[in-house]
Design a protein around this motif. Structure first.
Motif, PDB file in Angstrom:
ATOM      1  N   GLU A 207       0.819  -1.216   0.000  1.00 15.74           N
ATOM      2  CA  GLU A 207       0.000   0.000   0.000  1.00 15.74           C
ATOM      3  C   GLU A 207       0.855   1.270   0.000  1.00 15.74           C
ATOM      4  N   CYS A 208       1.963   1.229   0.738  1.00 12.93           N
ATOM      5  CA  CYS A 208       2.839   2.406   0.839  1.00 12.93           C
ATOM      6  C   CYS A 208       3.352   2.832  -0.549  1.00 12.93           C
ATOM      7  N   GLN A 209       3.614   1.840  -1.405  1.00 14.57           N
ATOM      8  CA  GLN A 209       4.165   2.153  -2.724  1.00 14.57           C
ATOM      9  C   GLN A 209       3.173   2.991  -3.542  1.00 14.57           C
ATOM     10  N   VAL A 210       1.901   2.603  -3.547  1.00 12.03           N
ATOM     11  CA  VAL A 210       0.945   3.385  -4.344  1.00 12.03           C
ATOM     12  C   VAL A 210       0.649   4.733  -3.686  1.00 12.03           C
ATOM     13  N   MET A 211       0.687   4.763  -2.356  1.00 12.06           N
ATOM     14  CA  MET A 211       0.447   6.043  -1.688  1.00 12.06           C
ATOM     15  C   MET A 211       1.577   7.024  -1.986  1.00 12.06           C
ATOM     16  N   MET A 212       2.818   6.553  -1.900  1.00 15.31           N
ATOM     17  CA  MET A 212       3.948   7.453  -2.164  1.00 15.31           C
ATOM     18  C   MET A 212       3.967   7.903  -3.624  1.00 15.31           C
ATOM     19  N   ALA A 213       3.559   7.004  -4.533  1.00 21.09           N
ATOM     20  CA  ALA A 213       3.506   7.385  -5.952  1.00 21.09           C
ATOM     21  C   ALA A 213       2.514   8.528  -6.163  1.00 21.09           C
ATOM     22  N   ARG A 214       1.462   8.576  -5.363  1.00 17.21           N
ATOM     23  CA  ARG A 214       0.422   9.601  -5.546  1.00 17.21           C
ATOM     24  C   ARG A 214       0.639  10.843  -4.697  1.00 17.21           C
ATOM     25  N   LEU A 215       1.564  10.781  -3.751  1.00 18.54           N
ATOM     26  CA  LEU A 215       1.734  11.908  -2.829  1.00 18.54           C
ATOM     27  C   LEU A 215       2.467  13.066  -3.515  1.00 18.54           C
ATOM     28  N   MET A 216       1.836  14.209  -3.529  1.00 19.13           N
ATOM     29  CA  MET A 216       2.422  15.387  -4.155  1.00 19.13           C
ATOM     30  C   MET A 216       3.222  16.185  -3.118  1.00 19.13           C
ATOM     31  N   SER A 217       2.741  16.209  -1.883  1.00 17.24           N
ATOM     32  CA  SER A 217       3.389  16.990  -0.827  1.00 17.24           C
ATOM     33  C   SER A 217       4.669  16.311  -0.343  1.00 17.24           C
ATOM     34  N   ASP A 218       5.458  17.065   0.384  1.00 18.26           N
ATOM     35  CA  ASP A 218       6.667  16.535   1.026  1.00 18.26           C
ATOM     36  C   ASP A 218       6.233  15.646   2.202  1.00 18.26           C
ATOM     37  N   LEU A 219       6.663  14.391   2.186  1.00 19.61           N
ATOM     38  CA  LEU A 219       6.266  13.450   3.244  1.00 19.61           C
ATOM     39  C   LEU A 219       6.908  13.797   4.589  1.00 19.61           C
ATOM     40  N   LEU A 220       8.172  14.200   4.554  1.00 20.51           N
ATOM     41  CA  LEU A 220       8.943  14.328   5.793  1.00 20.51           C
ATOM     42  C   LEU A 220       8.326  15.283   6.823  1.00 20.51           C
ATOM     43  N   PRO A 221       7.901  16.503   6.420  1.00 19.49           N
ATOM     44  CA  PRO A 221       7.295  17.389   7.428  1.00 19.49           C
ATOM     45  C   PRO A 221       6.038  16.787   8.055  1.00 19.49           C
ATOM     46  N   ALA A 222       5.298  15.990   7.291  1.00 16.81           N
ATOM     47  CA  ALA A 222       4.084  15.365   7.842  1.00 16.81           C
ATOM     48  C   ALA A 222       4.466  14.314   8.890  1.00 16.81           C
ATOM     49  N   LEU A 223       5.527  13.561   8.625  1.00 13.39           N
ATOM     50  CA  LEU A 223       5.971  12.561   9.605  1.00 13.39           C
ATOM     51  C   LEU A 223       6.495  13.262  10.866  1.00 13.39           C
ATOM     52  N   MET A 224       7.191  14.380  10.668  1.00  9.25           N
ATOM     53  CA  MET A 224       7.722  15.116  11.826  1.00  9.25           C
ATOM     54  C   MET A 224       6.590  15.726  12.648  1.00  9.25           C
ATOM     55  N   ALA A 225       5.573  16.250  11.964  1.00  8.70           N
ATOM     56  CA  ALA A 225       4.432  16.840  12.672  1.00  8.70           C
ATOM     57  C   ALA A 225       3.649  15.763  13.432  1.00  8.70           C
ATOM     58  N   THR A 226       3.625  14.563  12.880  1.00  6.24           N
ATOM     59  CA  THR A 226       2.962  13.439  13.546  1.00  6.24           C
ATOM     60  C   THR A 226       3.659  13.150  14.873  1.00  6.24           C
ATOM     61  N   ARG A 227       4.973  13.154  14.828  1.00  7.03           N
ATOM     62  CA  ARG A 227       5.741  12.866  16.042  1.00  7.03           C
ATOM     63  C   ARG A 227       5.599  13.978  17.087  1.00  7.03           C
ATOM     64  N   SER A 228       5.553  15.237  16.624  1.00  7.42           N
ATOM     65  CA  SER A 228       5.602  16.342  17.582  1.00  7.42           C
ATOM     66  C   SER A 228       4.225  16.867  17.963  1.00  7.42           C
ATOM     67  N   GLY A 229       3.164  16.197  17.521  1.00  5.51           N
ATOM     68  CA  GLY A 229       1.820  16.605  17.928  1.00  5.51           C
ATOM     69  C   GLY A 229       1.325  17.847  17.218  1.00  5.51           C
ATOM     70  N   GLU A 230       1.786  18.072  15.975  1.00  3.82           N
ATOM     71  CA  GLU A 230       1.400  19.289  15.262  1.00  3.82           C
ATOM     72  C   GLU A 230       0.690  19.006  13.936  1.00  3.82           C
ATOM     73  N   LEU A 231       0.005  17.877  13.895  1.00  3.11           N
ATOM     74  CA  LEU A 231      -0.672  17.519  12.641  1.00  3.11           C
ATOM     75  C   LEU A 231      -1.794  18.473  12.258  1.00  3.11           C
ATOM     76  N   HIS A 232      -2.356  19.171  13.253  1.00  4.10           N
ATOM     77  CA  HIS A 232      -3.451  20.097  12.928  1.00  4.10           C
ATOM     78  C   HIS A 232      -2.979  21.212  11.994  1.00  4.10           C
ATOM     79  N   HIS A 233      -1.662  21.411  11.884  1.00  6.11           N
ATOM     80  CA  HIS A 233      -1.139  22.413  10.940  1.00  6.11           C
ATOM     81  C   HIS A 233      -0.828  21.808   9.574  1.00  6.11           C
ATOM     82  N   THR A 234      -1.047  20.507   9.416  1.00  2.17           N
ATOM     83  CA  THR A 234      -0.565  19.801   8.227  1.00  2.17           C
ATOM     84  C   THR A 234      -1.714  19.408   7.302  1.00  2.17           C
ATOM     85  N   SER A 235      -1.494  19.574   6.002  1.00  2.00           N
ATOM     86  CA  SER A 235      -2.419  18.963   5.040  1.00  2.00           C
ATOM     87  C   SER A 235      -1.559  18.321   3.958  1.00  2.00           C
TER      88      SER A 235
END
Ligand code: AMP
Ligand code: GLY
Length: 423
Positions: A292-320
């Motif tokens: 599943e990750c392969q098709v999701m990454m193929a379709r992801l237009m945004s930068d993945l890394l800031p979203a993963l960092m926001a997930t860790r630091s509790g700041e996902l409400h700022h992320t789309s």
């Protein structure tokens, strides 16, 4: 930033491929990685289970962010160990990873949260478990409670088959400690959907939907595998269905985890059965699905890394996140014999020609380079992934790419996406 990805499958290749594109990254490492991952990351010879070794290496090399792929190190406490050593790490604590590490724990959370899921009972005694099955009748599902590398679930079509699965786990000990107790579940019928969300403890951010083909053979026949191919988006999850999944399954479970003091942070992957009476929870995984990750990454237009960092630091409400409005489809090429035993070090060619096609990426799940030769190192070996205007278009392109690969000992299903294409 110096980033370390842990794992060696197609999922980790897709994660590395996405993260390598981030302007935030200065150096990317993968432990242990594989032949394909070596094209985007520096390989480190450490296994995902070697938590102490990974933590020491991450400290010695001033890693800024760590992204584990597989479940086993999460359940074993990799995130806790990294964070205790001062290394920021994406993913759940060992306590929260019990959602995947223990079927009993997952069922207790689901029940406490009022989540629709199959009725269940837990047994450690084979006699009592057999009697329960005799009483309930078949079809019925027998699951080893702990992590069994994807092999602990038997969907039994007869009482005898269920009894045999009970005996394997509780008497024969074929799953070791993971099978010391079994969960016996009501059988559910429907189409399966892979629903992923990022969770920062509180905020939930849905990712693109996907549908996997778990059976090894065309027409969804034969034994279960880790996944023989998948596509995204999945047409049966409309916006309204997605909202109801969030409302009835995801948000209540996330809130229940926080209430229990094992707040969930990371990617939560719900395996859902779409039944006539709505989506029901089959299982939770605490990591990205593969493939599943392969098709999701193929379709992801945004930068993945800031979203993963926001997930860790509790700041996902700022992320789309933004997704290409295209479909993606991934065909897994596996070594003849998989999911049972298979040979290693079989040679293949044409990978570069396939990968060179527009909107095609060949993710490596089990390869290594020997001189100028590619060799297989596992069961699932390649994930040939294509984007297209529609799922049918992505399917056509993915199989065109597959046909450029010459691998006498390899095979793939020829019908990935059939449900969506036929719809
Ligand atoms: P799990 O690892 O729990 O997702 O189970 C592996 C596979 O077994 C799932 O992807 C389903 O195809 C099947 N399965 C698990 N639980 C059930 C159930 N209660 N009813 C029908 N099929 C199931
Ligand atoms: N493809 C299903 C999984 O990763 O569990």
């Amino acid at each position: 930033m110096k980033v370390l990805v842990i794992g060696s499958g197609g999922r980790e290749h897709a994660l590395c491929w996405a993260i390598a594109n981030s302007p935030l990254v200065t150096e990317l490492f993968a432990a242990p990685g594989n032949g394909g991952i070596a094209s985007v990351a520096t390989l480190i010879d450490l296994k995902p289970e070697d938590i102490a070794g990974l933590v020491t290496w991450a400290c010695d090399n001033a890693i800024d962010f760590c992204v584990p792929g597989p479940e086993a190190p999460l359940v074993a406490g990799l995130v806790d160990a990294m964070e205790a050593a001062g290394i920021a790490c994406f993913g759940p604590s060992a306590a929260a990873a019990q959602l995947e590490g223990s079927k009993t724990f997952m069922k207790e959370v689901a029940d406490a949260a009022g989540v629709p899921t199959a009725g269940w009972a837990r047994f450690t005694d084979a006699q009592a478990a057999r009697a329960h099955v005799t009483d309930q009748g078949a079809p019925i599902v027998v699951k080893a409670d702990g992590l069994a590398a994807g092999k602990g679930v038997t969907v039994a079509m007869s009482v005898e088959e269920a009894h045999a699965a009970i005996d394997d786990a509780l008497v024969g000990n074929v799953f070791g400690e993971a099978g010391a107790s079994v969960v016996i579940e009501e059988f559910m019928e429907g189409e399966e959907v892979s629903f992923h969300v990022l969770v920062d403890g509180e905020t939930v951010l849905p990712l693109a939907t996907a549908q996997d083909h778990k059976r090894v053979g065309d027409g969804d026949t034969g034994p279960n595998t880790g996944g023989m191919g998948c596509y995204s988006p999945t047409p049966i999850v409309t916006d309204a269905v997605e909202e109801s999944i969030l409302e009835t399954i995801i948000r209540p479970s996330v809130a229940e985890m926080a209430r229990r003091g094992c707040t969930f942070r990371g990617v939560l992957f719900a395996g859902l059965m779409m039944t006539p009476s709505g989506a029901k929870l089959l299982e939770f995984n605490v990591r990205f699905g593969d493939p599943e990750c392969q098709v999701m990454m193929a379709r992801l237009m945004s930068d993945l890394l800031p979203a993963l960092m926001a997930t860790r630091s509790g700041e996902l409400h700022h992320t789309s996140l933004r997704w290409w409005p295209k479909a993606a489809l991934s065909v897994v090429m596996a070594t003849e014999g998989y999911p049972a035993s298979y040979p290693k070090d079989t040679p293949m060619s044409g990978l570069e020609a396939a990968d060179a096609m527009e909107d095609v990426t060949v993710f490596h799940a089990g390869t290594r380079r020997d001189g100028d030769q590619w060799l297989s190192t596992g069961g699932r070996v390649l994930g040939v992934t294509a984007l297209g205007e529609t799922i049918e278009d992505a399917q056509t392109r993915a199989y065109e790419a597959v046909d450029r690969i010459d691998w006498p000992q390899g095979f793939c299903r020829r019908d990935i996406g059939w449900r969506a294409v036929g719809r």
